[in-house]
Design a protein around this motif. Structure first.
Motif, PDB file in Angstrom:
ATOM      1  N   LEU A   7      60.471  17.710  11.186  1.00 58.25           N
ATOM      2  CA  LEU A   7      59.162  17.683  11.829  1.00 58.25           C
ATOM      3  C   LEU A   7      59.299  17.929  13.335  1.00 58.25           C
ATOM      4  CD1 LEU A   7      56.142  17.232  11.505  1.00 58.25           C
ATOM      5  CD2 LEU A   7      56.540  14.766  11.717  1.00 58.25           C
ATOM      6  N   LEU A  37      59.924  21.567  13.868  1.00 60.35           N
ATOM      7  CA  LEU A  37      58.717  22.396  13.681  1.00 60.35           C
ATOM      8  C   LEU A  37      57.816  22.342  14.919  1.00 60.35           C
ATOM      9  CD1 LEU A  37      57.533  21.701  10.000  1.00 60.35           C
ATOM     10  CD2 LEU A  37      58.931  23.570  10.867  1.00 60.35           C
ATOM     11  N   LYS A  38      57.846  21.217  15.597  1.00 67.83           N
ATOM     12  CA  LYS A  38      56.967  21.063  16.766  1.00 67.83           C
ATOM     13  C   LYS A  38      57.565  21.664  18.034  1.00 67.83           C
ATOM     14  CE  LYS A  38      54.501  16.998  15.120  1.00 67.83           C
ATOM     15  NZ  LYS A  38      54.347  15.544  15.188  1.00 67.83           N
ATOM     16  N   GLY A  50      55.713  25.187  13.553  1.00 68.81           N
ATOM     17  CA  GLY A  50      54.911  24.248  12.759  1.00 68.81           C
ATOM     18  C   GLY A  50      53.449  24.637  12.660  1.00 68.81           C
ATOM     19  N   GLN A 109      51.261  28.056   8.220  1.00 67.02           N
ATOM     20  CA  GLN A 109      50.858  27.289   7.044  1.00 67.02           C
ATOM     21  C   GLN A 109      51.970  27.203   5.987  1.00 67.02           C
ATOM     22  OE1 GLN A 109      47.478  28.628   4.635  1.00 67.02           O
ATOM     23  NE2 GLN A 109      46.574  26.618   4.886  1.00 67.02           N
ATOM     24  N   LYS A 169      53.924  24.319   7.146  1.00 65.36           N
ATOM     25  CA  LYS A 169      53.142  23.073   7.069  1.00 65.36           C
ATOM     26  C   LYS A 169      53.135  22.524   5.649  1.00 65.36           C
ATOM     27  CE  LYS A 169      49.527  23.865  10.537  1.00 65.36           C
ATOM     28  NZ  LYS A 169      48.085  24.081  10.689  1.00 65.36           N
ATOM     29  N   HIS A 170      52.879  23.427   4.703  1.00 63.36           N
ATOM     30  CA  HIS A 170      52.766  22.966   3.317  1.00 63.36           C
ATOM     31  C   HIS A 170      54.108  22.501   2.781  1.00 63.36           C
ATOM     32  CE1 HIS A 170      48.599  24.786   2.209  1.00 63.36           C
ATOM     33  NE2 HIS A 170      48.595  24.091   3.330  1.00 63.36           N
ATOM     34  N   MET A 205      56.398  21.145   4.581  1.00 62.55           N
ATOM     35  CA  MET A 205      56.602  19.834   5.211  1.00 62.55           C
ATOM     36  C   MET A 205      55.773  18.760   4.509  1.00 62.55           C
ATOM     37  SD  MET A 205      58.440  18.695   7.843  1.00 62.55           S
ATOM     38  CE  MET A 205      58.722  16.988   7.372  1.00 62.55           C
ATOM     39  N   ALA A 206      54.558  19.120   4.097  1.00 63.95           N
ATOM     40  CA  ALA A 206      53.727  18.164   3.348  1.00 63.95           C
ATOM     41  C   ALA A 206      54.408  17.799   2.023  1.00 63.95           C
ATOM     42  CB  ALA A 206      52.337  18.747   3.089  1.00 63.95           C
ATOM     43  N   ASP A 207      54.999  18.795   1.367  1.00 66.63           N
ATOM     44  CA  ASP A 207      55.735  18.515   0.124  1.00 66.63           C
ATOM     45  C   ASP A 207      56.890  17.545   0.376  1.00 66.63           C
ATOM     46  OD1 ASP A 207      54.139  20.151  -1.430  1.00 66.63           O
ATOM     47  OD2 ASP A 207      55.409  21.922  -1.164  1.00 66.63           O
ATOM     48  N   LEU A 214      57.038  15.289   2.717  1.00 65.39           N
ATOM     49  CA  LEU A 214      56.486  13.951   2.948  1.00 65.39           C
ATOM     50  C   LEU A 214      56.124  13.275   1.622  1.00 65.39           C
ATOM     51  CD1 LEU A 214      54.280  12.454   5.534  1.00 65.39           C
ATOM     52  CD2 LEU A 214      53.232  12.598   3.287  1.00 65.39           C
ATOM     53  N   ILE A 215      55.507  14.044   0.734  1.00 68.25           N
ATOM     54  CA  ILE A 215      55.152  13.485  -0.579  1.00 68.25           C
ATOM     55  C   ILE A 215      56.418  13.054  -1.315  1.00 68.25           C
ATOM     56  CG2 ILE A 215      54.138  14.021  -2.829  1.00 68.25           C
ATOM     57  CD1 ILE A 215      52.278  16.010  -1.343  1.00 68.25           C
ATOM     58  N   GLU A 265      57.632   9.745   0.064  1.00 65.22           N
ATOM     59  CA  GLU A 265      56.845   8.574  -0.351  1.00 65.22           C
ATOM     60  C   GLU A 265      57.116   8.218  -1.808  1.00 65.22           C
ATOM     61  OE1 GLU A 265      55.290   6.534   1.555  1.00 65.22           O
ATOM     62  OE2 GLU A 265      55.743   7.798   3.279  1.00 65.22           O
ATOM     63  N   GLN A 266      57.167   9.226  -2.648  1.00 60.65           N
ATOM     64  CA  GLN A 266      57.432   8.969  -4.067  1.00 60.65           C
ATOM     65  C   GLN A 266      58.857   8.424  -4.261  1.00 60.65           C
ATOM     66  OE1 GLN A 266      54.577   8.829  -5.795  1.00 60.65           O
ATOM     67  NE2 GLN A 266      54.908  10.480  -7.250  1.00 60.65           N
ATOM     68  N   ARG A 308      60.539   6.661  -2.082  1.00 62.53           N
ATOM     69  CA  ARG A 308      60.560   5.257  -1.656  1.00 62.53           C
ATOM     70  C   ARG A 308      60.043   4.354  -2.774  1.00 62.53           C
ATOM     71  NH1 ARG A 308      60.983   1.739   2.223  1.00 62.53           N
ATOM     72  NH2 ARG A 308      61.657   3.287   3.704  1.00 62.53           N
TER      73      ARG A 308
END
Lengths: 384, 403
Positions: free
Chosen positions: A260, A263-264, A274, A277, A280-281, A283-285, A287-288, A291-292, A294
């Motif tokens: 992240l 990217l910035k 970053g 798109q 971005k997408h 990176m969103a994957d 993050l998901i 979380e899963q 964890r």
């Protein structure tokens, strides 16, 4: 239900974070890894002082009475900091096994030594042709005159280079692949007939192969009943896998943070990458996936101390398989999104990637654990 | 950290389960078990049963007549509901409009509308999307022009789920075109019996009438039906969407679908053996189950963190929406594949209760088989509605990651 660490646990987490930033930055880690030991002896002493080495043991053996969630917290930081010390093998896998299954005199002797940082252990349970199968034991154990004589080979013993003792699985009856007939022995490193061939691992720690040639140990070296050690070993490996899940989560979060930031800050075509798109997408994957993962590591931790072997094994296999896959996604994406900087030794990113990859391949990879988990689905399905 | 339910929660689960056992009408349960069509009357009848029990709105605070349950209780209720094959409640009124009305509506609106939602007397639908405004919702053009005590509404809304049943519709309308598109939107409640409203069915790919176009031709709406302030509707709309998405994890429904999938895979045979003995198929089930195990905990983590902070739901619900919609789709797909050739027939009459059957077909075509392929086709909507997966990823990257 509670999904967070307690105040006390958060305090320990903060202590570890401070330790890593002060005493274990990336440059220092590089030096520890390159040293002959392959880790920091000083750090090991500090872990003892912090109580990490006595964390999961009962108070009567000088421990702090911690549980698998405490271990999760520690291992997450081992991931974040890419710590090299043989904590998993000594404290979690072998120390935990001794706590659960060793005769009392052995506990009384060894657990305080582990806690003091004076004793390191490694589990020697895998053999070359057996892949991840713990029942594939060709190494033999023959009893005679009140002693046991062990002969055979053990492969890729994690943290095996620095261990003072090994927990060695050997077959006292039955054939290779039988669940029954496996016994477990405590074997000192300097035992006559034991050859230790040490080597570095992909992530810069040390492992070893063992050759046992009529290694003789006394009856007091036996852990568990003769021929009945497999469930004990499986329990220890389950617990180790839960800990690896936590370590992987620490790395996944670290990789996501690093990516992240990149990217910035990295600019191409006049803008931060970053802003694209496609990235971005991705990176969103990531993050998901974090979380899963964890959530799965929490599931693994709360089952790690469970007495219900089937339920524990099922939950931990699911977690290890899931995190193996998620780790692949995050690791590969992090490298990809760092571009050329992802494939150089200079940045920590490639080091996280290597450790994360090797966590998947340790103690059963995603396919192995998926099959374990999948097999449990065959049972208990009612009719339509 | 602890994933166990406490004794009180276990007791609560027992109470909920006993209630479903005793009060859920058998005819409705059977329809849901077999995946047959349920009618508006079925859903309203069930809403009234829940209302009598005091469980008409599980997600509302007590002061509005809700249960005041915490997130774990709501989770348990939803799990048991799905497992018992009880119908879902109308989400548009209970889970989307109500939180907006309770937060931004005035006392008169709350006093009139909320009890009627709770009792099942009013059926609501949602007027958000337009033909030219899908993912780019803020570009919407349905206009509301103030004339004395009324707004005059003109335009078209689309994808209105169950709008053919609705007594009321809540709409996003354009009240100003002067500033940014987001700043000229208002949130309006419209009586579906108003002159000038036309409802036109849209038939979906599974052959079902679930959604509609709704046309507004000089429809008069009293100004007291405006929620909050004029031109502030975008704020309320986003608030609503966050609530909508939080329900999209659909853990209860996923668990029920997984259970059903395992049953089907045990019953269907391949080469004379139960399909679940085929490791290639079984591994695909295992893969989805792992994802669901993780999502159940992720869902509870997000909701409990929000409850603990006494805050409102944030962009984290996009994670839940993405994963929940993918899982329910994968389960629908696997159920269909479990049928093999029996996924092919499209026997419309078999979707109603009491189909006598075609003797040859019935010898292998199980009672659960008729709706399954249609469900797979229908479920493709889940990654599209309530903000497509791609929009959710935009939200995650902007709001959580700061990209």
């Amino acid at each position: 239900m509670e999904f967070n660490y307690s105040e006390e646990q958060l305090a320990l987490q903060e202590t570890l974070q401070r330790f890593i930033s002060r005493d274990y930055d990336f440059d220092k880690r590089r030096k520890f890894s390159a040293s002959s030991l392959g880790y920091s002896a000083e750090a090991w002493t500090q872990y003892a002082e912090l109580g990490l080495l006595s964390l999961p043991y009962p108070e009567e053996f000088g421990g702090l009475g911690g549980n698998a969630v405490d271990i999760m917290l520690v291992m997450e930081q081992f991931g974040q900091g890419l710590l090299l010390e043989p904590y998993l093998s000594t404290v979690v896998t072998c120390g935990g096994l001794i706590r659960d299954a060793a005769p009392t005199p052995m506990k009384q002797k060894m657990l305080p030594q582990i806690a003091a940082g004076e004793l390191k252990l490694a589990l020697a349970a895998y053999e070359a042709a057996g892949r991840y199968d713990l029942s594939y034991v060709g190494c033999t154990a023959r009893e005679s005159g009140g002693s046991w004589h062990l002969t055979g080979r053990k492969t890729v013993v994690l943290d095996g280079a620095s261990a003072d003792h090994y927990l060695v699985s050997a077959r006292s009856s039955g054939g290779t692949g039988d669940r029954d007939g496996i016994s477990l022995f405590l074997v000192p490193r300097d035992a006559k007939g034991l050859t230790v061939a040490a080597y570095p691992t992909q992530w810069g720690a040390r492992a070893a192969d063992l050759k046992l040639d009529e290694v003789t140990v006394g009856a007091d070296a036996l852990i568990g009943a003769p021929g009945r050690a497999l469930p004990i070993i499986e329990r220890a490996v389950d617990r180790a896998n839960a800990a690896l899940c936590a370590e992987a989560v620490g790395i996944i979060n670290a990789l996501n943070q690093a990516t992240l930031n990149y990217l910035k800050t990295r600019k191409q075509f006049g803008v931060a990458i970053g802003t694209f798109q496609a990235l971005k997408h991705k990176m969103a994957d990531m993050l998901i996936a974090a979380e899963q993962s964890r959530s799965m590591a929490i599931i693994a931790a709360v089952h790690a101390d469970s007495q219900d072997a089937a339920e524990r094994h099922r939950a931990i296999s699911a977690a290890k398989a899931y995190i193996g896959q998620a780790g692949r996604l995050v690791g590969q994406s992090a490298v990809q999104m760092h571009g050329g900087m992802g494939v150089v030794d200079e940045l920590i990113v490639s080091h996280y990637f290597k450790r994360l990859t090797m966590i998947d391949l340790s103690l059963g990879d995603a396919d192995y654990h998926l099959a374990n988990f999948s097999d449990t689905l065959r049972q208990a399905v009612s009719s339509v | 950290m602890d994933l166990k339910y406490n004794p009180e929660e276990e007791k609560f689960r027992t109470e909920v389960r006993a209630f479903f056992d005793a009060e859920l009408p058998t005819d409705i349960r059977t329809k849901l078990q077999l995946g047959r069509r349920i009618s508006k009357e079925d859903m309203v009848r069930w809403q009234k049963i829940l209302f009598r029990k005091g469980w008409g709105a599980v997600n509302w605070p007590k002061r509005f007549g809700g249960t005041g349950w915490d997130i774990v209780q709501q989770h348990i209720f939803e799990e048991e509901r799905a497992d018992a094959c009880a119908p879902p409640q109308n989400p548009f009124s209970l889970k989307m409009l109500a939180p907006v009305m309770q937060t931004f509506g005035n006392a008169a609106q709350q006093e009139y509308f909320l009890p009627r939602i709770l009792s099942g007397d009013d059926w609501w639908c949602q007027g958000y999307s337009e033909p030219g405004s899908g993912s780019d919702l803020a570009s919407l053009r349905t206009s509301a022009v103030r004339q004395g005590d009324h707004y005059i509404v003109n335009g078209q809304k689309t994808w209105n789920t169950m709008g053919q049943y609705a007594d009321w519709i809540f709409c996003l309308v354009r009240t100003s075109s002067e500033a940014r598109p987001q700043q000229g939107i208002s949130f309006l409640l419209i009586d579906m019996k108003s002159p000038g409203i036309t409802v036109r069915p849209i038939i979906m790919l599974d052959g079902e009438h679930e959604i509609n176009d709704i046309f507004f031709d000089n429809v008069k709406v009293p100004v007291q039906n405006l929620i909050g302030e004029e031109n502030k509707g975008w704020t309320y709309a986003k608030f609503l969407l966050t609530h909508e998405r939080s329900g999209n994890a659909g853990i209860g429904a996923c668990k029920r679908a997984l259970k059903k999938l395992k049953e089907i895979a045990s019953e269907q045979t391949s080469n004379g053996r139960p399909l679940i003995e085929d490791s290639r198929f079984r591994d695909r089930i295992a893969q989805v189950e792992m994802e669901l195990m993780a999502l159940e905990i992720t869902n509870l983590r997000v909701l409990s963190a929000t409850a603990k902070a006494q805050g409102t739901l944030g962009p984290e619900v996009s994670v839940l929406k993405i994963k929940g919609s993918e899982i329910i789709q994968q389960l629908a797909e696997l159920k269909m594949h479990a049928l093999g050739h029996d996924a092919l027939p499209y026997v419309r009459e078999a979707l109603e209760m009491g189909w006598a059957g075609n003797p040859l077909l019935s010898s292998h075509y199980r009672s659960y088989a008729p709706p399954i392929s249609g469900q797979y086709f229908n479920q493709r909507k889940t990654t599209i509605y309530a903000g497509s997966t791609e929009i959710q990823k935009n939200i995650i990257s902007q709001m959580i990651l700061g990209l």
